[in-house]
Design a protein around this motif. Structure first.
Motif, PDB file in Angstrom:
ATOM      1  N   LYS A  49       0.722  -1.275  -0.065  1.00 40.25           N
ATOM      2  CA  LYS A  49       0.003  -0.119  -0.262  1.00 40.25           C
ATOM      3  C   LYS A  49       0.924   1.308  -0.017  1.00 40.25           C
ATOM      4  CE  LYS A  49      -4.148   2.143   2.302  1.00 40.25           C
ATOM      5  NZ  LYS A  49      -3.370   3.411   2.517  1.00 40.25           N
ATOM      6  N   ALA A  50       1.900   1.222   0.745  1.00 43.73           N
ATOM      7  CA  ALA A  50       2.872   2.411   0.826  1.00 43.73           C
ATOM      8  C   ALA A  50       3.525   2.588  -0.521  1.00 43.73           C
ATOM      9  CB  ALA A  50       3.824   2.097   1.880  1.00 43.73           C
ATOM     10  N   VAL A  51       3.840   1.589  -1.346  1.00 46.55           N
ATOM     11  CA  VAL A  51       4.555   1.929  -2.537  1.00 46.55           C
ATOM     12  C   VAL A  51       3.409   2.313  -3.596  1.00 46.55           C
ATOM     13  CG1 VAL A  51       5.419   1.058  -4.811  1.00 46.55           C
ATOM     14  CG2 VAL A  51       6.267  -0.134  -2.329  1.00 46.55           C
ATOM     15  N   ASP A  52       2.075   1.978  -3.483  1.00 47.92           N
ATOM     16  CA  ASP A  52       1.300   2.410  -4.238  1.00 47.92           C
ATOM     17  C   ASP A  52       0.741   3.645  -4.096  1.00 47.92           C
ATOM     18  OD1 ASP A  52      -1.055   1.666  -6.161  1.00 47.92           O
ATOM     19  OD2 ASP A  52      -2.099   2.191  -4.392  1.00 47.92           O
ATOM     20  N   GLU A  53       0.725   4.010  -2.691  1.00 52.40           N
ATOM     21  CA  GLU A  53       0.560   5.417  -2.196  1.00 52.40           C
ATOM     22  C   GLU A  53       1.723   6.376  -2.825  1.00 52.40           C
ATOM     23  OE1 GLU A  53       0.265   8.015   1.893  1.00 52.40           O
ATOM     24  OE2 GLU A  53       0.320   6.110   1.880  1.00 52.40           O
ATOM     25  N   ALA A  54       2.996   6.106  -2.746  1.00 55.15           N
ATOM     26  CA  ALA A  54       3.930   6.808  -3.295  1.00 55.15           C
ATOM     27  C   ALA A  54       4.018   7.155  -4.772  1.00 55.15           C
ATOM     28  CB  ALA A  54       5.452   6.283  -2.997  1.00 55.15           C
ATOM     29  N   CYS A  55       3.498   6.093  -5.441  1.00 53.54           N
ATOM     30  CA  CYS A  55       3.550   6.206  -6.824  1.00 53.54           C
ATOM     31  C   CYS A  55       2.182   6.986  -7.271  1.00 53.54           C
ATOM     32  CB  CYS A  55       3.129   4.915  -7.406  1.00 53.54           C
ATOM     33  SG  CYS A  55       4.438   3.647  -7.542  1.00 53.54           S
ATOM     34  N   ALA A  56       1.136   7.167  -6.370  1.00 55.38           N
ATOM     35  CA  ALA A  56       0.185   7.838  -6.758  1.00 55.38           C
ATOM     36  C   ALA A  56       0.246   9.554  -6.718  1.00 55.38           C
ATOM     37  CB  ALA A  56      -1.267   7.365  -5.888  1.00 55.38           C
ATOM     38  N   ARG A  57       1.244   9.655  -5.198  1.00 51.77           N
ATOM     39  CA  ARG A  57       1.345  11.074  -4.952  1.00 51.77           C
ATOM     40  C   ARG A  57       2.268  11.694  -6.172  1.00 51.77           C
ATOM     41  NH1 ARG A  57       1.881  12.725   0.718  1.00 51.77           N
ATOM     42  NH2 ARG A  57       3.498  14.123   0.037  1.00 51.77           N
ATOM     43  N   GLY A  58       3.073  11.167  -6.802  1.00 51.58           N
ATOM     44  CA  GLY A  58       4.032  11.673  -7.714  1.00 51.58           C
ATOM     45  C   GLY A  58       5.249  12.336  -7.183  1.00 51.58           C
ATOM     46  N   ASP A  59       5.121  12.877  -5.710  1.00 52.41           N
ATOM     47  CA  ASP A  59       6.297  13.676  -5.454  1.00 52.41           C
ATOM     48  C   ASP A  59       7.264  12.978  -4.591  1.00 52.41           C
ATOM     49  OD1 ASP A  59       4.610  13.324  -3.267  1.00 52.41           O
ATOM     50  OD2 ASP A  59       4.767  15.471  -2.721  1.00 52.41           O
ATOM     51  N   ILE A  60       7.146  11.585  -4.300  1.00 53.42           N
ATOM     52  CA  ILE A  60       8.279  10.644  -3.593  1.00 53.42           C
ATOM     53  C   ILE A  60       9.165  10.169  -4.205  1.00 53.42           C
ATOM     54  CG2 ILE A  60       8.256   8.956  -1.967  1.00 53.42           C
ATOM     55  CD1 ILE A  60       6.678  11.158  -0.672  1.00 53.42           C
ATOM     56  N   ASP A  61      10.459  10.794  -3.733  1.00 51.34           N
ATOM     57  CA  ASP A  61      11.894  10.150  -4.420  1.00 51.34           C
ATOM     58  C   ASP A  61      12.138   8.832  -3.998  1.00 51.34           C
ATOM     59  OD1 ASP A  61      12.087  12.579  -6.021  1.00 51.34           O
ATOM     60  OD2 ASP A  61      12.685  13.456  -4.435  1.00 51.34           O
ATOM     61  N   ILE A  62      11.913   8.335  -2.515  1.00 46.69           N
ATOM     62  CA  ILE A  62      12.702   7.287  -1.982  1.00 46.69           C
ATOM     63  C   ILE A  62      11.624   6.861  -1.026  1.00 46.69           C
ATOM     64  CG2 ILE A  62      14.374   6.461  -0.573  1.00 46.69           C
ATOM     65  CD1 ILE A  62      16.339   8.553  -1.978  1.00 46.69           C
ATOM     66  N   VAL A  63      11.308   5.529  -1.122  1.00 45.97           N
ATOM     67  CA  VAL A  63      10.568   4.919  -0.115  1.00 45.97           C
ATOM     68  C   VAL A  63      11.490   4.010   0.888  1.00 45.97           C
ATOM     69  CG1 VAL A  63       8.860   3.211   0.430  1.00 45.97           C
ATOM     70  CG2 VAL A  63       8.447   4.844  -1.493  1.00 45.97           C
ATOM     71  N   LEU A  64      11.489   4.407   2.273  1.00 43.32           N
ATOM     72  CA  LEU A  64      12.200   3.566   2.998  1.00 43.32           C
ATOM     73  C   LEU A  64      11.294   2.717   3.824  1.00 43.32           C
ATOM     74  CD1 LEU A  64      14.751   6.413   4.578  1.00 43.32           C
ATOM     75  CD2 LEU A  64      15.276   4.525   2.798  1.00 43.32           C
ATOM     76  N   ALA A  65      11.399   1.442   3.668  1.00 44.64           N
ATOM     77  CA  ALA A  65      10.290   0.526   4.366  1.00 44.64           C
ATOM     78  C   ALA A  65      11.110  -0.364   5.465  1.00 44.64           C
ATOM     79  CB  ALA A  65       9.923  -0.754   3.215  1.00 44.64           C
ATOM     80  N   ASP A  66      10.520  -0.029   6.664  1.00 43.68           N
ATOM     81  CA  ASP A  66      11.016  -0.716   7.865  1.00 43.68           C
ATOM     82  C   ASP A  66      10.322  -2.078   7.590  1.00 43.68           C
ATOM     83  OD1 ASP A  66      12.227  -1.084  10.335  1.00 43.68           O
ATOM     84  OD2 ASP A  66      10.838   0.049  11.235  1.00 43.68           O
ATOM     85  N   THR A  67      10.894  -3.088   8.467  1.00 44.87           N
ATOM     86  CA  THR A  67      10.543  -4.336   8.622  1.00 44.87           C
ATOM     87  C   THR A  67      10.687  -4.985  10.182  1.00 44.87           C
ATOM     88  OG1 THR A  67      12.505  -5.379   7.908  1.00 44.87           O
ATOM     89  CG2 THR A  67      10.776  -4.962   6.229  1.00 44.87           C
TER      90      THR A  67
END
Length: 354
Positions: free
Chosen positions: A222-240
């Motif tokens: 969902k986060a990657v989907d959200e970042a793509c939809a926003r269009g202004d995110i350069d880097i997604v850092l995913a904690d696990t």
């Protein structure tokens, strides 16, 4: 369509069209030139922190000076055996210690080492050779495909400093002008999301929307989907979630997180960074091996270097698994996550004598 991989030195495509990309670059000043300048400046400024952070390991290596003070070419095998034992004492490990010593031996036998100082330089060069053998530590693979952010997945065992390190990474990228989204994929540990939100606020990052009681794979998808939809995110850092590397069920769940990210974006994650606690010494080797087999680790972040005399263990990880070190942590401040550069690290272990 294939996924082109870029690096911090080759650029980053971050918008859906070339016109919008140019507009965003002008507005937020995130471009290749600035990125390269920031990294060069940070590398220069980091030298003192790396030196101070390696103090405990360096202290354990002072015997090298005494060994080399008695150097005699006619008795070089005895000296090389003592050097190998000294490396073992700081957790270089048997294989890495032997490989480094063999590198020195080859230089001695070629007639390149006449004095103890020559041997010292040969020792440093041999360690650098091992650390560089896994590839370039100074670049981070990024997504060059238009309209998509880069996704970096951060993994590691409990207590290694993973979430804190992720916050420091956010600070690093923000300094370069990137807009970062942080993903609370650690759904197991209590208050992990709150801790990550604090780091997001401190570093100016965006927190992804994460509904309660959501599985970690779904959170990251969902986060990657959200970042793509926003269009202004350069880097997604995913904690696990922190994983015990010997718990098969937990590792399988982590594999599922990676698959969820890949399902939403072809070629993602573009980096899988493994956080290793430097105080664990050679125990980190088994961790790296299991995580590498499970999720394809592409880089290592060595934390708590300032709190250990066993920092040499990272040489064994690089030597045996072929995974480059990308960053080292040498303190608690946001600025204390340093870009790893092999020569600077070895210089910190074996500084020039006054």
């Amino acid at each position: 369509m294939g996924v082109a991989r870029a690096s911090w030195t080759t650029g980053l495509v971050v918008d859906g069209t070339r016109a919008r990309r140019r507009e965003r670059t002008r507005a937020r000043a995130f471009d290749v030139g600035k990125l390269a300048k920031v990294l060069r400046r940070k590398t220069a400024n980091d030298l003192a922190r790396v030196f101070n952070g390696a103090e405990k390991t360096r202290e354990r290596l002072t015997d090298v000076n005494d060994i080399l003070a008695l150097w005699r070419a006619s008795a070089h095998e005895e000296t090389l055996e003592e050097l190998e034992e000294t490396l073992l004492g700081v957790d270089f490990g048997p294989k890495a210690s032997a490989r480094v010593t063999d590198g020195v031996r080859a230089r001695v036998e070629r007639g390149e080492c006449e004095t103890g100082e020559d041997v010292r330089r040969a020792l440093k060069a041999s360690i650098v050779d091992v650390l560089r053998s896994a590839g370039d530590s100074t670049t981070i693979g990024l997504n060059e495909r238009e309209g998509e952010p880069s996704v970096i997945m951060v993994v590691g065992v409990n207590g290694g400093g993973k979430t804190t390190t992720l916050g420091k990474l956010s600070h690093r990228f923000a300094e370069s002008g990137a807009k970062v989204m942080m993903v609370p994929g650690d759904t197991f540990r209590a208050a992990a999301a709150e801790q990550l939100a604090t780091w997001a606020e401190r570093t100016g990052a965006v927190m992804s929307d994460s509904p309660p009681n959501t599985k970690p794979g779904a959170v990251c998808f969902k986060a990657v989907d959200e970042a793509c939809a926003r269009g202004d995110i350069d880097i997604v850092l995913a904690d696990t979630s922190g994983r015990l590397h010997n718990n098969t069920q937990l590792m399988d769940e982590l594999v599922g997180v990676r698959k969820s990210i890949s399902k939403r974006m072809e070629g993602a994650p573009h980096e899988v960074l493994l956080v290793l606690d430097g105080t664990t010494g050679l125990n980190m080797l088994n961790q790296a091996r299991v995580f590498g087999e499970a999720v394809g680790v592409t880089g290592i972040i060595l934390t708590k270097l300032d709190g250990t005399a066993r920092g040499g263990a990272v040489v064994s990880v690089v030597d045996e698994l072929g995974i480059p070190v990308k960053f080292i942590g040498v303190g608690e401040a946001m600025e204390d996550l340093q870009s790893f550069e092999a020569e600077s690290f070895v210089d910190a272990l074996f500084p020039e004598e006054a």
